[in-house]
Write an enzyme that holds these catalytic residues in place. Structure first.
Site, PDB file in Angstrom:
ATOM      1  N   SER A 136      -7.391 -66.420  18.392  1.00 19.73           N
ATOM      2  CA  SER A 136      -8.544 -67.299  18.549  1.00 19.73           C
ATOM      3  C   SER A 136      -8.255 -68.215  19.723  1.00 19.73           C
ATOM      4  CB  SER A 136      -8.751 -68.138  17.282  1.00 19.73           C
ATOM      5  OG  SER A 136      -9.636 -69.223  17.507  1.00 19.73           O
ATOM      6  N   TYR A 149      -4.685 -73.708  10.816  1.00  8.17           N
ATOM      7  CA  TYR A 149      -5.317 -72.626  11.575  1.00  8.17           C
ATOM      8  C   TYR A 149      -4.832 -72.615  13.019  1.00  8.17           C
ATOM      9  CZ  TYR A 149      -9.097 -69.571  13.220  1.00  8.17           C
ATOM     10  OH  TYR A 149      -9.815 -68.530  13.754  1.00  8.17           O
TER      11      TYR A 149
END
Length: 263
Positions: A136, A149
């Protein structure tokens, strides 16, 4: 196109979002897909659409993945491609994040990539295959209150670089794709938080809000990310190893301190 003719691709998290889009693309281009996931219903829907095979497994669990890999080799004949796509959340500020939330972030994002890579590597070495890790842009930058995350996506990039370094000489390429906002069910859940926080009227309005400073002005579709993934997984990318490809509409090019000058 037949870029994946006679190729067998293992896709973790293959039942939804980007994983499902990659499965559709590889299947459409002549490949066979082995769909890995914990929830049977989404996997069944993608398998019916693509002619793929379902191997119910937890990509972060070693015994589960060992069993799945053995079954894939026996049923399909081998493994040429690993799409390490399984992932999850891990949000919250560090000061209040519980051990359980942190450990879940590690398991869902990093362990899934590590375990699936380790268990498929013998086949990938034998067949001169390749790995694409889905990270990501959170692996390149830090979003607010998302320590788990952000940290694990950074770690996924490190894992991919290590794989590229260690196994390139054995004929195995490893690359990373870093999407920005993508219109998936998981992202829709995050949009619901914005709707509640700012009193927005729809998911679409929430996506417009989070992409207002993205040069292309919108979120990606899962299919657009799949295009990048499938390029890296194909022979067209035969000299690309250890690369990080962003699919973010130009978000990573924005100089944040200059946003104040934008009308």
């Amino acid at each position: 196109m037949t870029r994946f003719k006679d190729k067998i691709a293992v896709i973790t998290g293959g039942g939804t979002g980007i994983g499902a889009a990659v499965a559709r693309r590889i299947s459409a281009e002549g490949g066979k897909v082995a769909l890995i996931g914990r929830r049977p219903d989404p996997l069944k829907a993608v398998a019916e659409e693509t002619g793929g095979s379902i191997f119910a497994a937890d990509a972060a669990d070693t015994p589960s993945m060992k069993k799945a890999v053995a079954a894939i080799v026996e049923e399909l004949g081998g493994i040429d491609i690993l799409i390490a796509n399984a992932g999850g959340h891990g949000v919250g500020p560090t000061i209040s994040m519980s051990d359980e939330t942190w450990e879940q972030a590690v398991r869902l994002n990093l362990n899934t990539a590590f375990v699936s890579a380790r268990e498929t590597l013998p086949q990938l070495i034998e067949r001169k295959g390749n790995i694409v890790v889905l990270a990501s842009i959170a692996g390149l930058f830090a979003g607010p209150d998302a320590a788990g995350y952000v940290t694990m996506k950074h770690a996924c990039i490190g894992l991919a670089k290590s794989l590229a370094r260690d196994y390139g000489r054995k004929g195995v390429r490893t690359n990373t794709v870093c999407p920005g906002w993508v219109t998936t069910a998981m992202a829709d859940e995050q949009m619901e938080h914005l709707i509640e926080k700012f009193g927005l009227s729809s998911v679409e309005e929430a996506y417009r809000l989070v992409t207002k400073d993205v040069p292309l002005g919108r979120a990606a579709t899962a299919e657009e990310v799949a295009n990048a993934v499938c390029f890296l997984a194909s022979a067209e990318a035969s000299m690309i190893n250890g690369a990080i490809l962003t699919v973010d509409g130009g978000a990573g090019t924005v100089d944040l301190p200059t946003l104040a000058f934008v009308e």
